[in-house]
Enzyme design. Structure first.
Site, PDB file in Angstrom:
ATOM      1  N   GLY A   1       0.730  -1.264   0.199  1.00 38.44           N
ATOM      2  CA  GLY A   1       0.082   0.061   0.096  1.00 38.44           C
ATOM      3  C   GLY A   1       0.953   1.238   0.228  1.00 38.44           C
TER       4      GLY A   1
ATOM      5  N   GLN B   1       3.142   9.782   1.160  1.00 36.60           N
ATOM      6  CA  GLN B   1       4.490   9.287   1.147  1.00 36.60           C
ATOM      7  C   GLN B   1       5.348   9.450   0.254  1.00 36.60           C
ATOM      8  OE1 GLN B   1       2.533   5.353   2.182  1.00 36.60           O
ATOM      9  NE2 GLN B   1       4.237   5.033   3.152  1.00 36.60           N
TER      10      GLN B   1
ATOM     11  N   CYS C   1       5.663  -0.196   7.334  1.00 33.91           N
ATOM     12  CA  CYS C   1       5.366   1.031   6.734  1.00 33.91           C
ATOM     13  C   CYS C   1       6.620   1.232   5.801  1.00 33.91           C
ATOM     14  CB  CYS C   1       5.019   1.998   7.479  1.00 33.91           C
ATOM     15  SG  CYS C   1       4.871   3.661   6.748  1.00 33.91           S
ATOM     16  N   LEU C   2       6.316   1.650   4.544  1.00 35.14           N
ATOM     17  CA  LEU C   2       7.348   1.788   3.671  1.00 35.14           C
ATOM     18  C   LEU C   2       8.128   3.148   4.186  1.00 35.14           C
ATOM     19  CD1 LEU C   2       5.816   1.142   0.363  1.00 35.14           C
ATOM     20  CD2 LEU C   2       7.411  -0.393   1.326  1.00 35.14           C
TER      21      LEU C   2
ATOM     22  N   HIS D   1      -4.593   2.046   7.756  1.00 35.66           N
ATOM     23  CA  HIS D   1      -3.211   2.610   7.657  1.00 35.66           C
ATOM     24  C   HIS D   1      -2.840   3.891   6.893  1.00 35.66           C
ATOM     25  CE1 HIS D   1       1.519   1.607   8.111  1.00 35.66           C
ATOM     26  NE2 HIS D   1       1.325   2.429   7.003  1.00 35.66           N
ATOM     27  N   GLU D   2      -3.325   3.617   5.362  1.00 37.29           N
ATOM     28  CA  GLU D   2      -3.021   4.269   4.448  1.00 37.29           C
ATOM     29  C   GLU D   2      -3.784   5.795   4.850  1.00 37.29           C
ATOM     30  OE1 GLU D   2      -0.756   3.913   2.783  1.00 37.29           O
ATOM     31  OE2 GLU D   2      -0.349   1.612   2.811  1.00 37.29           O
TER      32      GLU D   2
ATOM     33  N   HIS E   1      -1.875   8.100   6.677  1.00 32.82           N
ATOM     34  CA  HIS E   1      -0.909   8.726   6.099  1.00 32.82           C
ATOM     35  C   HIS E   1      -1.503  10.241   5.693  1.00 32.82           C
ATOM     36  CE1 HIS E   1       2.705   6.439   6.162  1.00 32.82           C
ATOM     37  NE2 HIS E   1       1.972   5.442   5.900  1.00 32.82           N
TER      38      HIS E   1
HETATM   39 NI    NI Z   1       2.624   3.561   5.692  1.00 30.17          NI
END
Ligand code: NI
Length: 181
Positions: A46, A51, A91-92, A133-134, A137
């Site tokens: 995701g 991000q 998380c990226l 989660h997204e 962000h």
């Molecule tokens: Ni994340």
């Protein structure tokens, strides 16, 4: 399409609240394509526009093994939440860190497609976790915000140190990003 740079904690641009999308044009389609390409390249399951330093309410997800079921949610809203479940998240933007986060078990979500079409659906399991989660962000929130101050500070120091080491040793492995978003 292009692979974009993913911002990493504690970058303050990850704290910017994203604005709603009002124009469903070619620029939005290009943004969604870039998000998907960047997510697949990471690799992750995701990615939110925040991000990649684009502060619009857009996120993409693909939790399939085959990496062929992309979802793109524009202006997502959670209409209802039910239950509570804890699962390990990554998380990226917080590479290599995984920890337990408690979230709603089931959610009802309304969103728009890249052409502006409105949809509504119930989600549970990994997709429910991923969407929550997204969406965090898009509000400038990270999963490490749910951890203790002490833990978050430890993670911040670790990442700053690793980034410094990565800069002097560019071939260092990025670690397990497959489950990160
Ligand atoms: Ni994340």
């Amino acid at each position: 399409m292009a692979v974009r740079t993913i911002l990493e904690f504690p970058d303050l641009r990850l704290r910017i609240r994203a604005q709603p999308v009002t124009r469903f044009d070619a620029a939005l389609a290009a943004l969604i394509d870039d998000l998907l390409e960047t997510m697949y390249a990471a690799p992750g399951i995701g990615l939110a526009a925040t991000q990649i330093d684009v502060h619009r309410r857009v996120l993409v997800i693909d939790i399939s093994e085959e990496r062929n079921q992309p979802l793109a949610l524009v202006n997502p809203e959670i209409l209802a939440r039910e239950g509570e479940a804890s699962s390990e998240e990554g998380c990226l933007s917080v590479p290599g860190i995984f920890d337990e986060v408690k979230r709603a078990e089931k959610i009802r979500v309304r969103w728009q497609s890249r052409t502006g079409e409105v949809s509504e659906r119930d989600y549970d399991g990994t997709l429910a976790v991923c969407i929550q989660h997204e969406m965090d962000h898009l509000d400038g929130k990270l999963f490490v915000d749910y951890l203790s101050d002490l833990k978050r500070e430890r993670i911040r120091k670790k990442l700053v140190k690793e980034r410094r080491e990565r800069a002097s040793r560019p071939s260092a492995a990025a670690g397990q990003a497959r489950r990160a978003y």
